[in-house]
Write a protein that holds these residues in place. Structure first.
Motif, mmCIF file in Angstrom:
data_model
loop_
_atom_site.group_PDB
_atom_site.id
_atom_site.type_symbol
_atom_site.label_atom_id
_atom_site.label_comp_id
_atom_site.label_asym_id
_atom_site.label_seq_id
_atom_site.Cartn_x
_atom_site.Cartn_y
_atom_site.Cartn_z
ATOM 1 N N GLU A 1 1.213 3.266 2.374
ATOM 2 C CA GLU A 1 1.883 3.355 3.682
ATOM 3 C C GLU A 1 3.097 2.429 3.727
ATOM 4 O O GLU A 1 4.152 2.781 4.265
ATOM 5 C CB GLU A 1 0.896 2.999 4.807
ATOM 6 C CG GLU A 1 -0.243 3.989 4.988
ATOM 7 C CD GLU A 1 -1.313 3.907 3.899
ATOM 8 O OE1 GLU A 1 -1.489 2.813 3.317
ATOM 9 O OE2 GLU A 1 -1.958 4.938 3.610
ATOM 10 N N THR B 1 0.854 -1.194 0.000
ATOM 11 C CA THR B 1 0.000 0.000 0.000
ATOM 12 C C THR B 1 0.891 1.246 0.000
ATOM 13 O O THR B 1 2.115 1.140 0.145
ATOM 14 C CB THR B 1 -0.847 0.042 1.281
ATOM 15 O OG1 THR B 1 0.061 0.181 2.394
ATOM 16 C CG2 THR B 1 -1.668 -1.227 1.460
ATOM 17 N N HIS C 1 -5.877 0.552 6.335
ATOM 18 C CA HIS C 1 -5.958 1.580 7.378
ATOM 19 C C HIS C 1 -5.402 2.907 6.870
ATOM 20 O O HIS C 1 -4.415 2.932 6.119
ATOM 21 C CB HIS C 1 -5.128 1.194 8.599
ATOM 22 C CG HIS C 1 -5.471 -0.129 9.190
ATOM 23 N ND1 HIS C 1 -6.564 -0.868 8.830
ATOM 24 C CD2 HIS C 1 -4.840 -0.847 10.150
ATOM 25 C CE1 HIS C 1 -6.597 -1.980 9.533
ATOM 26 N NE2 HIS C 1 -5.557 -1.995 10.337
HETATM 27 N N1 ADE Z 1 -2.773 -3.265 7.113
HETATM 28 C C1 ADE Z 1 -3.940 -2.630 7.268
HETATM 29 N N2 ADE Z 1 -3.942 -1.448 6.605
HETATM 30 C C2 ADE Z 1 -2.735 -1.356 5.999
HETATM 31 C C3 ADE Z 1 -2.142 -0.362 5.178
HETATM 32 N N3 ADE Z 1 -2.787 0.748 4.847
HETATM 33 N N4 ADE Z 1 -0.893 -0.595 4.742
HETATM 34 C C4 ADE Z 1 -0.248 -1.735 5.085
HETATM 35 N N5 ADE Z 1 -0.751 -2.686 5.850
HETATM 36 C C5 ADE Z 1 -1.996 -2.508 6.322
#
Ligand code: ADE
Length: 417
Positions: free
Chosen positions: A55, A53, A346
């Motif tokens: 993040e 993702t 998330h």
């Molecule tokens: N697990 C739950 N949400 C996530 C995210 N946005 N990025 C990585 N792992 C996750």
């Protein structure tokens, strides 16, 4: 194989979305700044099996700033953001992950990350560790240790450690307070509702919403569903958690009783076959069933498939199964993590703390691995507290400081009044 992704042409779109996410990740940005000066991960080869993702991209950049050579594969076949995978490849990282990959490709990608003989494994669900222990034990000699992101993975690892079969130390990132209090509760709560709504576009207000499991994820999901106006039912097997759910104001009952009532069902238990044939038989026409636990085992999909006289994908991430009596049950996202399958996981602000823990856990392993037993360890409390302090500061929130008299009072036993 240097990388295996869907389409390198998606890189620019991915880069923009990563830039957007990073604005909400100030703690990780601070760690990256320090890492780029101190290079604590210099010479380290790190295999990361995570949801790919925006993040995660930010974490990968941070680990690389610390000097690590990072290889990335997906921790779930349906959670990859293909534009992010492309962006990372365009920045020179080796990424092996494609949204919707089949099981064979999923494991091929995991093995590609293990072929590089990592010093550190970074897991979300313990698939790297499990693959090493079951098939590739020759890699163990050069491994300093692993880190684990999620409750399900930590449970697997603790059971390995208890049986004495864990071959290297693992840091349970999930066990840091700055991880599970926030990511599991507010992250899962918001992103699961987000996934269900993106997939179905249904109104939650006034609906009956059944949450299976009242751990941190279940608590978060229940509170967010209630906040959307749903009437929430909790199912549990643990008496303490069931009691807590009841006192938090929710209806608590067995799944067999909830089955005929629910409009939405979401499992977050970490266990298998929580919703099964006996429950599908009782559900009303139009019931929507999904999962936000790590593995797609919580809903007995085999039974649903066998019971159905027909099935069709009616919209993205929504498959409708028709029962012999004409009732229709909708399964979302193939029973996989709905927050990552149909939404984006998330939000960045909460992953900021989870991934700060991951970055600091890898540094901790490099500095301390020789002293660590082959068990599952927590990060030290001072690291957890430091992350909380930095996050508060980034939010512009100040808190009180104990006065010297208060410090003395708390450490004394003579003074009662
Ligand atoms: N697990 C739950 N949400 C996530 C995210 N946005 N990025 C990585 N792992 C996750």
């Amino acid at each position: 194989m240097d990388y295996d992704i869907k389409d390198i042409g998606l890189a620019q779109a991915g880069q923009l979305r990563i830039e957007w996410a990073e604005r909400s990740m100030p703690v990780l940005r601070m760690i990256r700044e320090r890492f780029s000066k101190e290079k604590p991960l210099s010479g380290i080869v790190l295999a990361a099996c995570l949801h790919v993702t925006t993040e995660t991209a930010s974490l990968v950049r941070t680990l690389a700033a610390g000097g690590a050579k990072v290889y990335v594969c997906a921790s779930n076949p349906l959670s990859t953001q293909d534009d992010v995978a492309a962006a990372l490849v365009s920045e020179g990282y080796n990424v092996f992950s494609i949204k919707g990959e089949d099981t064979e490709t999923y494991y091929k990608h995991i093995n590609a990350c293990l072929d590089v003989k990592p010093h550190i494994t970074m897991d979300d669900g313990a698939d790297l560790v499990s693959c090493i222990h079951s098939q590739r034990q020759n890699l163990v000699d050069t491994i300093l240790g692993g880190t684990e992101e999620t409750t399900t993975g930590v449970i697997r690892l603790k059971s390995m450690a208890e049986r004495g079969v864990l071959l290297f130390p693992v840091i349970a990132v999930n066990d840091s307070n700055t991880k599970h209090f926030f990511d599991n509760r507010y992250g899962t709560g918001q992103s699961t509702v987000d996934g269900i709504l993106r997939a179905t576009n249904r109104l939650m207000a006034g609906s009956w919403f059944v949450v299976a499991g009242y751990g941190w994820c279940g608590r978060g999901l229940a509170s967010r569903a209630a906040g959307m106006g749903a009437r929430v039912i909790i199912t549990e097997v643990d008496p303490l958690r069931a009691l807590e759910a009841a006192m938090d104001g929710y209806s608590v009952m067995p799944m067999a009783q909830a089955a005929p009532l629910g409009d939405f069902f979401c499992t977050v238990t970490g266990d298998r076959s929580v919703i099964r044939e006996e429950h599908f038989k009782l559900m009303k026409d139009g019931a929507i069933v999904c999962n936000s636990g790590h593995f797609n085992v919580e809903i007995d999909i085999d039974s649903l498939e066998k019971m159905a006289v027909s099935r069709r994908v009616i919209r993205g991430f929504v498959e409708e199964f028709t029962m012999p009596d004409g009732r229709r049950i909708a399964l979302l996202g193939e029973g996989r993590l709905i927050n990552l399958a149909a939404a984006e996981g998330h939000p960045s602000s909460v992953m900021d703390m989870s991934f700060a823990n991951q970055a600091l856990a890898s540094e901790f392993l490099v500095k301390n691995s020789s002293k660590l037993s082959k068990q599952v360890h927590k990060l030290p409390d001072h690291v957890d507290n430091e992350i909380a302090t930095l996050k508060l500061a980034s939010m512009g929130i100040k808190i009180d400081v104990l006065t010297p008299e208060q410090v003395e009072y708390l450490s004394s036993w003579e003074m009662g009044t």
